[in-house]
Design an enzyme around this catalytic site. Structure first.
Site, PDB file in Angstrom:
ATOM      1  N   ASP A  58      44.135  43.704  41.453  1.00 18.90           N
ATOM      2  CA  ASP A  58      42.829  43.231  41.011  1.00 18.90           C
ATOM      3  C   ASP A  58      42.845  41.705  40.888  1.00 18.90           C
ATOM      4  OD1 ASP A  58      40.216  43.472  40.266  1.00 18.90           O
ATOM      5  OD2 ASP A  58      40.592  44.276  38.279  1.00 18.90           O
ATOM      6  N   GLU A  64      46.297  47.335  39.291  1.00 20.80           N
ATOM      7  CA  GLU A  64      45.358  48.264  38.657  1.00 20.80           C
ATOM      8  C   GLU A  64      45.558  49.653  39.238  1.00 20.80           C
ATOM      9  OE1 GLU A  64      40.620  48.911  37.599  1.00 20.80           O
ATOM     10  OE2 GLU A  64      41.423  46.920  38.015  1.00 20.80           O
ATOM     11  N   THR A  67      42.969  56.499  37.978  1.00 18.90           N
ATOM     12  CA  THR A  67      43.346  57.903  38.126  1.00 18.90           C
ATOM     13  C   THR A  67      42.384  58.625  39.062  1.00 18.90           C
ATOM     14  OG1 THR A  67      41.964  58.732  36.310  1.00 18.90           O
ATOM     15  CG2 THR A  67      44.186  57.963  35.737  1.00 18.90           C
ATOM     16  N   TRP A 421      36.243  56.868  47.208  1.00 18.31           N
ATOM     17  CA  TRP A 421      36.028  57.963  46.259  1.00 18.31           C
ATOM     18  C   TRP A 421      35.164  59.077  46.845  1.00 18.31           C
ATOM     19  CZ3 TRP A 421      39.342  57.983  42.557  1.00 18.31           C
ATOM     20  CH2 TRP A 421      39.818  56.787  42.020  1.00 18.31           C
TER      21      TRP A 421
END
Length: 459
Positions: A58, A64, A67, A421
């Site tokens: 980061d 960083e 989870t 994601w």
């Protein structure tokens, strides 16, 4: 929501201790060394791993770890701790390479929230909430809870003040500047409102809480996330809640943190004055009444209530022995008090500052956490086996399972791929992409077909 998706994003402090080296290494250089192994296989310092998590560098050379999506607090703790294992492996690898180059110092990765220059880095909590409902009402009810929960889930900090050094509840409290905002660094709000759901935006939004401290003790994380989840359930159910808005939220969060007795009073918008633990008691009583009205408590809810109420009792009575194996600020205070008594030193003694840092050092070789657990001075929530598995395998009950399977298959078949994601993409001629918008879905025929196609091409 009776079932919720949770996630933690933890920024780590990094430093290189070199008592005898003539040449020092900056944080940037150490971070590059730390991520050499990652860049070697991922061709980037921003990667998704086989366990569904994201690991990256980061701003400010802070490693960083985010989870994977988890659907229980216990699962979340296992995956948060699994991230520590992954980072410790990177430390060991970088340490070996530096030793071969003649460097004799030690890399320290710190799961804390402030450095010696006064910079702050965070532990961001993510809670999936439904799009329907009044987000303003949610924030209004949640803000006083988040400001006052530091007395039960803070990480503790020795702070320099014009009146001299003092021990505080929270590391992040003095770095908050707004209650609600879309910024994360410039103004540092308690709740970040930037609308990035990482899910179907028609149905969900992601509540992004950035006020919390990074925790070392598993029971503290358990209470931090578990209590927040139950307050959210109360809000989502539309249960009426009296107005507990604070007259000056940013002043309140600091005044609460600076008074380790827990007796500092803050003023509500109504003009009434209360202590932080009294405000927390109002929340826990309201939440318990609501949750118990739905039927028998789950083992997790029972455990959250027990620790929440015990922690408030410890603050009210000043009997910190009730929680000095479970709650970070109390565990650390016990260590600092004993060391201060033994050395006969002031709170601003450099030896206490080193002890404070060692508490947050995640390496088993140099940090205190593992030693405290081995000496029964810090309690656990999950087992070593659960943490080890979480460092390698994605949660099997959420969307992370699909991502983990895809990343594993692509790496095994040596395929070029892109993931985030929501998207799974094979960078082949067809540029096949699967959009996974449901974070609860752990089974998807489209992902199965994509994985099967990779294996078919390889045979």
């Amino acid at each position: 929501m009776t079932r919720r998706i949770f996630g933690l994003e933890t920024e780590y402090g990094i430093t290189y201790a070199h008592p005898t080296d003539d040449v020092t290494l900056s944080a940037d250089e150490v971070a590059r060394q730390l991520f050499k192994k990652v860049v070697a296989w991922g061709r980037s310092s921003n990667v998704f791993l086989r366990n569904g998590s994201r690991l990256y560098l980061d701003v400010g050379s802070h490693p960083e770890y985010a989870t994977a999506e988890c659907d229980s607090v216990e699962q979340l703790i296992a995956h948060d701790r699994g991230g520590e294992l992954i980072l410790v492996d990177l430390i060991d690898d970088a340490q070996r390479r530096l030793a071969q180059e003649g460097y004799t110092g030690t890399i320290h990765l710190l799961k804390n929230n402030t450095d010696s220059a006064g910079n702050s880095y965070g532990c961001h909590e993510n809670y999936l909430v439904r799009r329907q409902g009044d987000f303003t009402r949610l924030a209004d009810i949640l803000i006083p809870f988040l400001i006052t929960r530091q007395v039960v889930v803070g990480a503790g900090k020795i702070m320099s003040t014009p009146q001299g050094p003092r021990y505080c509840f929270s590391q992040r409290a003095d770095h908050m500047w707004e209650a609600v905002s879309s910024a994360t660094t410039r103004s540092r709000p308690i709740i970040n409102t930037r609308d990035e759901p990482h899910a179907d935006a028609e149905f969900y939004r992601r509540l992004h809480v950035i006020v919390g401290d990074s925790n070392i003790a598993e029971p503290t994380t358990f209470l931090k996330v578990g209590a927040t989840d139950m307050v959210l359930r109360l809000i989502e159910a539309g249960v009426p809640m009296r107005d507990l808005a604070l007259d000056n939220a940013m002043r309140a969060i600091r005044e609460i943190s600076h008074d380790i007795t827990g007796r500092a009073t803050v003023t509500l918008s109504s003009g009434k004055t209360v202590t932080a633990w009294q405000l927390q008691e109002m929340y826990v009583e309201k939440v318990r009444t609501y949750v118990e009205s739905l039927g028998p408590l789950s083992p997790t809810d029972e455990a959250v209530f027990e620790l929440w109420e015990r922690a408030l009792r410890a603050v009210e009575t000043q009997d910190h022995s009730l929680i000095d194996r479970d709650i970070d600020w109390a565990i650390k205070k016990r260590l600092l008090d004993r060391t201060q008594d033994r050395l006969g030193c002031a709170l601003d003694d450099p030896r206490l500052a080193r002890l404070d840092l060692a508490y947050h050092d995640i390496s088993p070789a140099t940090g205190l956490g593992h030693r405290l657990v081995s000496r029964s001075m810090m309690n656990r929530v999950v087992s070593d086996a659960e943490v080890e598995r979480a460092s390698q395998v994605a949660p099997e009950t959420t969307r992370a399972h699909l991502r983990g399977r895809f990343v594993t298959a692509a790496q095994e078949q040596k395929k070029d791929y892109t993931v985030d994601w929501v998207h799974l993409k094979l960078n082949d001629q067809a540029q096949r992409t699967v959009l996974c918008k449901d974070p609860f879905a752990h089974v998807d025929d489209r992902v199965d077909q994509l994985i099967d196609s990779m294996r078919t091409q390889a045979t």
